[in-house]
Design a protein around this motif. Structure first.
Motif, short mmCIF file in Angstrom:
data_model
loop_
_atom_site.label_atom_id
_atom_site.label_comp_id
_atom_site.label_asym_id
_atom_site.label_seq_id
_atom_site.Cartn_x
_atom_site.Cartn_y
_atom_site.Cartn_z
N TYR A 1 0.80 -1.22 0.00
CA TYR A 1 0.00 0.00 0.00
C TYR A 1 0.84 1.28 0.00
CZ TYR A 1 -3.86 -3.15 0.62
OH TYR A 1 -4.77 -4.16 0.42
N HIS A 2 2.10 1.17 0.37
CA HIS A 2 2.98 2.34 0.33
C HIS A 2 3.25 2.78 -1.11
CE1 HIS A 2 3.93 2.63 4.56
NE2 HIS A 2 4.10 1.32 4.59
N ILE B 1 1.73 4.88 7.97
CA ILE B 1 2.51 3.87 8.68
C ILE B 1 1.78 2.53 8.60
CG2 ILE B 1 3.57 3.17 10.87
CD1 ILE B 1 3.19 6.12 11.76
N ILE B 2 2.53 1.50 8.27
CA ILE B 2 1.96 0.15 8.28
C ILE B 2 2.94 -0.75 9.03
CG2 ILE B 2 1.22 -1.82 6.91
CD1 ILE B 2 0.61 0.15 4.63
N THR B 3 2.41 -1.43 10.05
CA THR B 3 3.22 -2.35 10.84
C THR B 3 2.58 -3.73 10.79
OG1 THR B 3 3.89 -0.56 12.33
CG2 THR B 3 4.17 -2.81 13.14
N ASN B 4 3.41 -4.73 10.55
CA ASN B 4 2.96 -6.12 10.53
C ASN B 4 2.26 -6.41 11.86
OD1 ASN B 4 3.28 -9.03 11.24
ND2 ASN B 4 4.22 -9.13 9.20
N SER B 5 1.08 -7.03 11.81
CA SER B 5 0.29 -7.26 13.02
C SER B 5 1.02 -8.08 14.08
CB SER B 5 -1.04 -7.93 12.66
OG SER B 5 -0.82 -9.18 12.04
N ASN B 6 1.96 -8.93 13.68
CA ASN B 6 2.72 -9.72 14.65
C ASN B 6 3.75 -8.90 15.41
OD1 ASN B 6 1.39 -12.10 13.90
ND2 ASN B 6 2.83 -12.45 12.23
N PHE B 7 3.98 -7.66 14.97
CA PHE B 7 5.02 -6.83 15.59
C PHE B 7 4.48 -5.51 16.12
CE2 PHE B 7 7.14 -9.78 12.82
CZ PHE B 7 8.17 -10.24 13.62
N ARG B 8 3.18 -5.39 16.28
CA ARG B 8 2.58 -4.18 16.82
C ARG B 8 2.78 -4.12 18.33
NH1 ARG B 8 -2.71 -4.42 12.95
NH2 ARG B 8 -1.59 -3.79 11.08
N LYS B 9 2.69 -2.90 18.85
CA LYS B 9 2.84 -2.63 20.29
C LYS B 9 4.24 -2.94 20.79
CE LYS B 9 -2.01 -3.02 21.31
NZ LYS B 9 -3.05 -3.48 22.21
N LYS B 10 5.22 -2.76 19.91
CA LYS B 10 6.63 -2.95 20.27
C LYS B 10 7.44 -1.68 20.04
CE LYS B 10 6.48 -7.88 19.14
NZ LYS B 10 6.43 -8.39 20.48
N GLY B 11 6.77 -0.59 19.64
CA GLY B 11 7.45 0.68 19.43
C GLY B 11 8.00 0.88 18.03
N LEU B 12 7.79 -0.06 17.13
CA LEU B 12 8.35 0.04 15.79
C LEU B 12 7.72 1.18 14.99
CD1 LEU B 12 8.62 -3.73 14.81
CD2 LEU B 12 10.29 -2.28 15.95
#
Length: 113
Positions: free
Chosen positions: A9-10, A53-64
């Motif tokens: 989507y970017h 911003i798009i973050t892989n759902s497995n890596f959310r809530k980690k500050g990325l």
């Protein structure tokens, strides 16, 4: 990233990867050649950039997302661009606040079929 179901989507506003490389910018965090989080402008002009911003759902809530967004904002400020944030959901709103943005109001969005 163009072949990644989430990160593709970017590139919606660009014909080819080369078009993005020559006319835009972005930042990502990757591990084992997989993008975990990326931040690019979904809209870009000579004076401003709209943050996406798009973050892989497995890596959310980690500050990325905060890391890529902070780098994006600093890049904008260093290049005389105003970084705009339009929070489409509550987690985006919270992240914007964490990075210093202030809430100025809501508006309705209509989708046409």
């Amino acid at each position: 990233m163009r072949n990644d179901e989430l990160q593709k989507y970017h590139f919606l506003n660009y014909d080819l990867g080369e078009d993005f490389v020559h006319n835009s910018f972005g930042f990502c965090i990757e591990k084992d050649k997989k993008v975990l989080s990326a931040c690019t402008p979904c809209l870009l002009s000579k004076k401003s950039a709209e943050i996406s911003i798009i973050t892989n759902s497995n890596f959310r809530k980690k500050g990325l997302a905060a890391l890529v967004a902070a780098k994006f904002i600093l890049y904008c400020l260093d290049h005389d661009l105003t970084p705009h944030w339009d929070a489409a959901n509550y987690p985006s709103y919270l992240l914007a606040q964490k990075l210093g943005y202030k809430f100025i109001g809501e508006y309705k969005i209509y989708y046409l079929k």
